[in-house]
Design an enzyme around this catalytic site. Structure first.
Site, PDB file in Angstrom:
ATOM      1  N   TYR A 145      35.083  27.281  36.933  1.00 21.13           N
ATOM      2  CA  TYR A 145      33.838  27.896  36.471  1.00 21.13           C
ATOM      3  C   TYR A 145      32.842  26.856  35.959  1.00 21.13           C
ATOM      4  O   TYR A 145      31.634  27.065  36.022  1.00 21.13           O
ATOM      5  CB  TYR A 145      34.128  28.886  35.336  1.00 21.13           C
ATOM      6  CG  TYR A 145      34.543  30.254  35.793  1.00 21.13           C
ATOM      7  CD1 TYR A 145      35.740  30.445  36.469  1.00 21.13           C
ATOM      8  CD2 TYR A 145      33.738  31.358  35.549  1.00 21.13           C
ATOM      9  CE1 TYR A 145      36.126  31.703  36.882  1.00 21.13           C
ATOM     10  CE2 TYR A 145      34.119  32.623  35.959  1.00 21.13           C
ATOM     11  CZ  TYR A 145      35.302  32.795  36.628  1.00 21.13           C
ATOM     12  OH  TYR A 145      35.678  34.045  37.038  1.00 21.13           O
ATOM     13  N   LYS A 194      49.408  27.223  40.115  1.00 16.71           N
ATOM     14  CA  LYS A 194      49.637  26.970  41.540  1.00 16.71           C
ATOM     15  C   LYS A 194      50.091  25.520  41.653  1.00 16.71           C
ATOM     16  O   LYS A 194      49.500  24.699  42.367  1.00 16.71           O
ATOM     17  CB  LYS A 194      48.334  27.255  42.323  1.00 16.71           C
ATOM     18  CG  LYS A 194      48.475  27.244  43.834  1.00 16.71           C
ATOM     19  CD  LYS A 194      49.223  28.429  44.411  1.00 16.71           C
ATOM     20  CE  LYS A 194      49.443  28.236  45.907  1.00 16.71           C
ATOM     21  NZ  LYS A 194      50.306  29.280  46.507  1.00 16.71           N
ATOM     22  N   ASP A 226      50.416  33.436  43.314  1.00 16.35           N
ATOM     23  CA  ASP A 226      50.590  34.438  44.384  1.00 16.35           C
ATOM     24  C   ASP A 226      51.775  35.354  44.070  1.00 16.35           C
ATOM     25  O   ASP A 226      51.688  36.583  44.187  1.00 16.35           O
ATOM     26  CB  ASP A 226      50.723  33.774  45.773  1.00 16.35           C
ATOM     27  CG  ASP A 226      51.653  32.571  45.804  1.00 16.35           C
ATOM     28  OD1 ASP A 226      52.151  32.153  44.732  1.00 16.35           O
ATOM     29  OD2 ASP A 226      51.905  32.042  46.908  1.00 16.35           O
ATOM     30  N   ASP A 250      40.772  35.702  35.735  1.00 17.98           N
ATOM     31  CA  ASP A 250      39.744  36.655  36.173  1.00 17.98           C
ATOM     32  C   ASP A 250      40.329  37.598  37.212  1.00 17.98           C
ATOM     33  O   ASP A 250      40.176  38.820  37.135  1.00 17.98           O
ATOM     34  CB  ASP A 250      38.550  35.882  36.756  1.00 17.98           C
ATOM     35  CG  ASP A 250      37.439  36.804  37.222  1.00 17.98           C
ATOM     36  OD1 ASP A 250      37.120  37.769  36.505  1.00 17.98           O
ATOM     37  OD2 ASP A 250      36.893  36.572  38.325  1.00 17.98           O
ATOM     38  N   ASP A 254      41.714  41.940  36.757  1.00 20.42           N
ATOM     39  CA  ASP A 254      41.228  43.098  37.522  1.00 20.42           C
ATOM     40  C   ASP A 254      42.402  43.785  38.234  1.00 20.42           C
ATOM     41  O   ASP A 254      42.468  45.015  38.308  1.00 20.42           O
ATOM     42  CB  ASP A 254      40.187  42.689  38.576  1.00 20.42           C
ATOM     43  CG  ASP A 254      38.754  42.695  38.026  1.00 20.42           C
ATOM     44  OD1 ASP A 254      38.596  42.417  36.826  1.00 20.42           O
ATOM     45  OD2 ASP A 254      37.812  42.970  38.797  1.00 20.42           O
TER      46      ASP A 254
HETATM   47  C1  IPM Z   1      34.585  38.790  33.914  1.00 25.63           C
HETATM   48  C2  IPM Z   1      33.486  38.611  34.947  1.00 25.63           C
HETATM   49  C3  IPM Z   1      32.792  37.278  34.737  1.00 25.63           C
HETATM   50  C4  IPM Z   1      33.827  36.180  34.960  1.00 25.63           C
HETATM   51  C5  IPM Z   1      31.558  37.017  35.615  1.00 25.63           C
HETATM   52  C6  IPM Z   1      30.576  38.135  35.574  1.00 25.63           C
HETATM   53  C7  IPM Z   1      30.877  35.742  35.206  1.00 25.63           C
HETATM   54  O1  IPM Z   1      33.993  38.746  36.233  1.00 25.63           O
HETATM   55  O2  IPM Z   1      34.292  38.696  32.718  1.00 25.63           O
HETATM   56  O3  IPM Z   1      35.730  39.042  34.308  1.00 25.63           O
HETATM   57  O4  IPM Z   1      34.112  35.824  36.111  1.00 25.63           O
HETATM   58  O5  IPM Z   1      34.348  35.684  33.953  1.00 25.63           O
HETATM   59 MN    MN Z   2      36.059  39.489  36.282  1.00 26.38          MN
END
Ligand code: IPM
Ligand code: MN
Ligand code: NAD
Length: 372
Positions: A145, A194, A226, A250, A254
């Site tokens: 990042y 990884k 993975d 990240d 999700d």
């Molecule tokens: C999160 C989001 C952010 C990230 C983006 C919007 C910069 O996806 O907070 O998970 O990747 O950290």
């Molecule tokens: Mn995110």
């Protein structure tokens, strides 16, 4: 009851459903202040696309300055199609990244916990789901990042790159947090990397391993990312604390959110050298914007993390969470978590029902005693 606490909270609603879910978090915090006699002073500032439109930059100095002076910060979400053509560095998302970096926030904790009344909406079968209760500890201030990036065009061929890079101190400070977190939970830590391919991951693994001599009570395990993604989907209850880089965290968070049924359910807290930041993990959900169908729970649980982890107000946080559980047990559902026979409501009605339940619980608890 108790001593009055005075806190300044900066609200950064942002874009898309950001303002909707921020209203829900603020309503819960206001209610907590009112019932428990605290003084929470709210200040609102623009960030992301809203700030680009208003001030020409995704993180205006005024916003960052206010955050530096605050006791805690709440952020809704940033980004959206209106700003999608902008290059990296000028996008709404850059405002959030600059905020995290500018505040020295290097820890991001994302608890993924099954809410019992929502067991039925998980895509996993009950025996696979188990008692899902894990925390992803995501490094937030380094890695790809924030590494060196660029692009060139040579002989008509365009090339672009981003670099993943970690130093030993960067790994040690996030691992210290993860080990401590594990010590206070089920004492199991899974470090995700990884290391079979990446040199940065090899340093990561070596550094995390070396620290296990200090945290002898914690059982450390390493997993390739993975396999971790697969294991998370297959049998998530095997995990307690998962430690990962910025990028892997990240993605894994999700994926973990899907296991409890909706990304709209997951909160987060970020810590570092200044005031902590609380935000749901979801984005601005452009297609839901303005339809009042965004799930406010991730945002509400981010507010309870603020109460507990930033202000030490555990009773208040427990009270909100218990009220939330009762509202869900009563069948109230936003569209993303709906079930047959549910009471379908929009995000704003859901928040209002929760506020009423909080008031009812408070009166009851005051009369009959807390913890009864
Ligand atoms: C999160 C989001 C952010 C990230 C983006 C919007 C910069 O996806 O907070 O998970 O990747 O950290
Ligand atoms: Mn995110
Ligand atoms: P998203 O999280 O906005 O949406 C992903 C999916 O989840 C969509 O189907 C959406 O409708 C649904 N969803 C998200 N939040 C929900 C909620 N509270 N209730 C119910 N459903 C919900 O991710 P995306 O679509 O990849 O990105 C959209 C925009 O948000 C992009 O500009 C992205 O950069 C940004 N983003 C911002 C943040 C943040 O501010 N922290 C996080 C992720 C993405």
């Amino acid at each position: 009851m108790g001593t009055t606490m005075k806190k300044t909270i900066v609200l950064l609603p942002g874009d898309g459903i950001g303002p909707e879910v921020t209203r829900a978090a603020a309503a819960v915090l206001r209610e907590s202040a009112q019932e428990f006699n605290h003084q929470f002073d709210f200040m609102e500032f623009p960030i992301g696309g809203a700030a680009i439109d208003a001030a020409g930059t995704p993180l205006p100095n005024k916003t960052l300055d206010a955050c530096r002076k605050a006791d805690a910060i709440f952020l809704g979400a940033v980004g959206g199609p209106k700003w999608d053509a902008l290059p990296v560095g000028k996008r709404p998302e850059t405002g959030l990244l600059d905020l995290r970096k500018g505040l020295g926030l290097y820890v991001n904790v994302r608890p993924v916990k099954l809410l019992e009344p929502l067991r039925g909406i998980s895509p996993l079968k009950a025996d696979r789901l188990g008692d899902l209760d894990l925390e992803i500890v995501r490094e937030l201030a380094g890695g790809m990042y924030f590494g060196e990036r660029g692009n060139t065009t040579e002989k008509g061929v365009e090339r672009a790159w981003d670099t993943e890079s970690y130093s030993t101190p960067e790994i040690e400070r996030i691992a210290t947090f993860a080990y401590t977190r594990a010590e206070n939970r089920s004492r199991r830590l899974c470090s995700v990397d990884k290391a079979n391919v990446l040199t940065s991951s090899q340093l990561w693994r070596r550094t995390v391993s070396a620290m296990s001599a200090v945290y002898t009570a914690v059982k450390l395990e390493h997993m390739y990312v993975d396999n971790a993604a697969m294991q998370l989907t297959l049998r998530p209850s095997q995990f307690d604390v998962m430690l990962s880089s910025n990028m892997f965290g990240d993605i894994l968070s999700d994926a973990a959110a899907a296991l409890v049924g909706s990304i709209g359910l997951i909160p987060s807290a970020s810590f570092g050298s200044s005031a902590p930041l609380f935000e749901p993990i979801h984005g601005s959900a452009p297609s839901l914007t303005g339809t009042d169908s965004a799930n406010p729970i991730g945002s509400i649980l981010s507010a309870t993390m603020m109460l507990r982890d930033a202000f030490g107000l555990s009773l208040e946080a427990d009270w909100v969470e218990q009220s939330l559980n009762r509202v869900l047990a009563g069948g109230y559902r936003t569209p993303d978590i709906t079930e047959p026979g549910a009471r379908a409501v929009g995000g704003s009605v859901f928040t209002e029902v929760l506020r009423e339940e909080m008031q009812r619980t408070f009166e009851h608890a005051e009369r009959y005693g807390w913890g009864v």
